[in-house]
Write an enzyme that holds these catalytic residues in place. Structure first.
Site, PDB file in Angstrom:
ATOM      1  N   CYS A   2       0.834  -1.192   0.000  1.00  0.00           N
ATOM      2  CA  CYS A   2       0.000   0.000   0.000  1.00  0.00           C
ATOM      3  C   CYS A   2       0.867   1.239   0.000  1.00  0.00           C
ATOM      4  O   CYS A   2       2.057   1.187   0.290  1.00  0.00           O
ATOM      5  CB  CYS A   2      -0.913   0.015   1.223  1.00  0.00           C
ATOM      6  SG  CYS A   2      -1.953  -1.452   1.372  1.00  0.00           S
ATOM      7  N   GLY A  28      -0.663   0.570  -5.129  1.00  0.00           N
ATOM      8  CA  GLY A  28      -1.960  -0.061  -4.929  1.00  0.00           C
ATOM      9  C   GLY A  28      -3.017   0.553  -5.807  1.00  0.00           C
ATOM     10  O   GLY A  28      -3.118   1.779  -5.892  1.00  0.00           O
ATOM     11  N   ASN A 103       0.628   0.629   6.017  1.00  0.00           N
ATOM     12  CA  ASN A 103       1.304  -0.117   4.957  1.00  0.00           C
ATOM     13  C   ASN A 103       2.115  -1.220   5.609  1.00  0.00           C
ATOM     14  O   ASN A 103       2.929  -0.959   6.501  1.00  0.00           O
ATOM     15  CB  ASN A 103       2.227   0.810   4.153  1.00  0.00           C
ATOM     16  CG  ASN A 103       3.056   0.047   3.127  1.00  0.00           C
ATOM     17  OD1 ASN A 103       2.606  -0.936   2.557  1.00  0.00           O
ATOM     18  ND2 ASN A 103       4.264   0.511   2.886  1.00  0.00           N
ATOM     19  N   GLY A 104       1.883  -2.457   5.191  1.00  0.00           N
ATOM     20  CA  GLY A 104       2.629  -3.577   5.756  1.00  0.00           C
ATOM     21  C   GLY A 104       1.732  -4.759   6.032  1.00  0.00           C
ATOM     22  O   GLY A 104       0.609  -4.840   5.548  1.00  0.00           O
ATOM     23  N   TYR A 244      11.800  -3.719  -7.013  1.00  0.00           N
ATOM     24  CA  TYR A 244      10.590  -3.623  -7.828  1.00  0.00           C
ATOM     25  C   TYR A 244       9.589  -2.571  -7.377  1.00  0.00           C
ATOM     26  O   TYR A 244       9.095  -1.785  -8.189  1.00  0.00           O
ATOM     27  CB  TYR A 244       9.895  -4.993  -7.867  1.00  0.00           C
ATOM     28  CG  TYR A 244       8.536  -4.978  -8.529  1.00  0.00           C
ATOM     29  CD1 TYR A 244       8.423  -4.863  -9.912  1.00  0.00           C
ATOM     30  CD2 TYR A 244       7.377  -5.057  -7.770  1.00  0.00           C
ATOM     31  CE1 TYR A 244       7.173  -4.836 -10.523  1.00  0.00           C
ATOM     32  CE2 TYR A 244       6.127  -5.032  -8.384  1.00  0.00           C
ATOM     33  CZ  TYR A 244       6.030  -4.914  -9.744  1.00  0.00           C
ATOM     34  OH  TYR A 244       4.795  -4.881 -10.345  1.00  0.00           O
TER      35      TYR A 244
END
Length: 459
Positions: A2, A28, A103-104, A244
């Site tokens: 995210c 996202g 996020n995570g 990436y």
């Protein structure tokens, strides 16, 4: 995976958050949302399915007044889709309206959730982030600073979070520092974001990276570091962010993403050279690695594949025009570059192998005489439990096949992966990284798996 963004003490904070989400859209595309706190401390929220442009426009932003705001763009690995699981999460809290973005992936979320439900907690969605809200609300600490720290100290796994209580914003990272989070200054206020590219877009000046384990309170330009979370045995920022996920124009973990990827490409060229006429990338995430490979090898870099950036999620069903539909609608080879040539194709990673197999078929059909496939990371052999959408171990081609078998499966003349040692050598100055998807060395406890519960759902 995210993207999160927050603004404090900034006029029109919701608009700043929306711009930040545009910069973080690559993190996202499943859902997006913005919350804003008005002058009376009331938090309003707007969420949409899909991308930020799919429903958060000027009219919506006018309905989100205030100088404090949070934004979130979601890509889930588990926990289900839909707006019920979209963020920000906004609740009425005894200290005022509270909003949270995360996020995570919390690896003990299912265990904590079961305890909370047993104690009478009621959950609206299935995401792990909601556990944090309940832990804060149930804390017996004396003030919001202590309640937030106490709640976060009970979590295992990966989390970068932004929380607003009234017009006060908190920024925190887990002690291992899996996911990035940075702060910038803007017009007398502060902006927090997953990546520096979001700061660049809104015109914020980089202030600092939020350190692993830090809990920071922000009121306008007043930044206060609170007592940090208990230290971890070692820090472990995610190496896949550099390979990436992060945008190449970002700096994460104190490293230029573009320069890291070029260095991966140069190391790959040293480890796996090939006689060829040209090098080209699988666009766009592999562009920097291909540049590095070409620089080191001296082989000309070409644009061999063109990516269509305007393909929607619903188009023609793949079965209507063949098994390689998804690849052909997304990529098109430049025949004039490829025909009759020995080509080196550089990709950032190889996960399932299905897209790569289709790409090689396209390149062969375009007349390539030889195809040498190079991967600017080691074989992915293990799923990620810290917030990246990785398939099960059985679906990972690197876990099922030896390199020679993968080369035959892809129909390439040669295949070379960046070595694990070479990858770490490139980023050695930034300290140890989490490489669990390559090595199987999981640095944070996988509590839910060990207890027999399903893996925690990501943000």
């Amino acid at each position: 995976m995210c993207g999160i963004v927050g603004a404090s003490g900034v006029h029109g904070a919701a608009r700043i958050a929306s711009l930040g989400l545009y910069a973080l859209q690559h993190r996202g595309q499943e859902a997006a949302g913005i919350s804003a706190v008005d002058d009376n401390g009331v938090a309003r929220v707007q969420k949409v399915t899909g991308q930020i442009a799919d429903g958060i426009d000027d009219e919506v932003l006018r309905g989100l007044p205030g100088d404090t705001a949070l934004g979130h763009t979601r890509y889930s690995t588990a926990g289900g889709g839909g707006l019920v699981n979209a963020q920000p999460i906004v609740v009425r809290y005894h200290q005022g309206d509270m909003a949270l973005v995360h996020n995570g992936n919390i690896t003990n979320a299912r265990t904590l959730r079961a305890e909370l439900v047993e104690e009478g907690a009621i959950f609206q969605g299935t995401i792990d982030s909601e556990v944090i809200v309940h832990l804060i609300a149930r804390s017996r600490a004396g003030n919001p600073d202590e309640e937030i720290r106490e709640a976060l100290s009970r979590l295992e796994g990966a989390f970068s979070v932004l929380i607003t209580i009234g017009d006060t914003m908190y920024a925190a990272r887990d002690a291992r520092g899996f996911r990035p989070l940075v702060l910038g200054r803007l017009n007398g206020g502060m902006v927090a974001a997953s990546e520096t590219c979001a700061l660049d877009l809104v015109g914020a000046r980089f202030h600092c990276e939020v350190p692993p384990g830090a809990v920071i309170r922000i009121r306008g330009t007043e930044v206060t570091e609170l007592e940090p979370l208990p230290p971890a045995p070692r820090q472990a920022p995610c190496i896949f962010e550099l390979i990436y996920f992060a945008r190449p124009d970002s700096n994460v973990f104190g490293k230029s993403v573009d320069r890291a990827r070029r260095a991966f490409g140069r190391q790959l060229a040293r480890e796996h050279p090939a006689d060829a006429d040209c090098v080209f990338s699988v666009p766009d995430s592999s562009n920097s690695a291909a540049l590095g490979f070409a620089e080191e090898s001296g082989i000309p870099l070409e644009l061999g594949l063109i990516r269509n950036h305007y393909v929607g999620r619903t188009f023609i069903h793949p079965e209507q025009i063949g098994r390689d539909f998804k690849v052909r609608v997304k990529y098109n080879p430049v025949r004039e570059v490829i025909e009759g040539k020995r080509v080196i194709v550089v990709d950032d990673s190889l996960v399932r192998g299905t897209t790569s197999k289709g790409l090689i078929s396209l390149i062969r059909d375009a007349g390539a005489r030889e195809v040498h496939f190079r991967v600017a990371s080691p074989p992915v052999t293990n799923p990620c439990f810290y917030g990246i959408d990785m398939p099960t171990k059985q679906e990972l081609i690197g876990a099922r096949m030896a390199v020679g078998d993968i080369a035959r499966h892809l129909n390439v003349d040669s295949l070379g992966y960046l070595s694990l040692e070479g990858m770490h050598q490139v980023v050695s100055e930034q300290g140890p990284f989490c490489d669990a998807c390559f090595s199987g060395d999981y640095t944070a406890p996988l509590v839910d798996l060990g207890s027999g519960l399903a893996a925690a759902s990501t943000c």
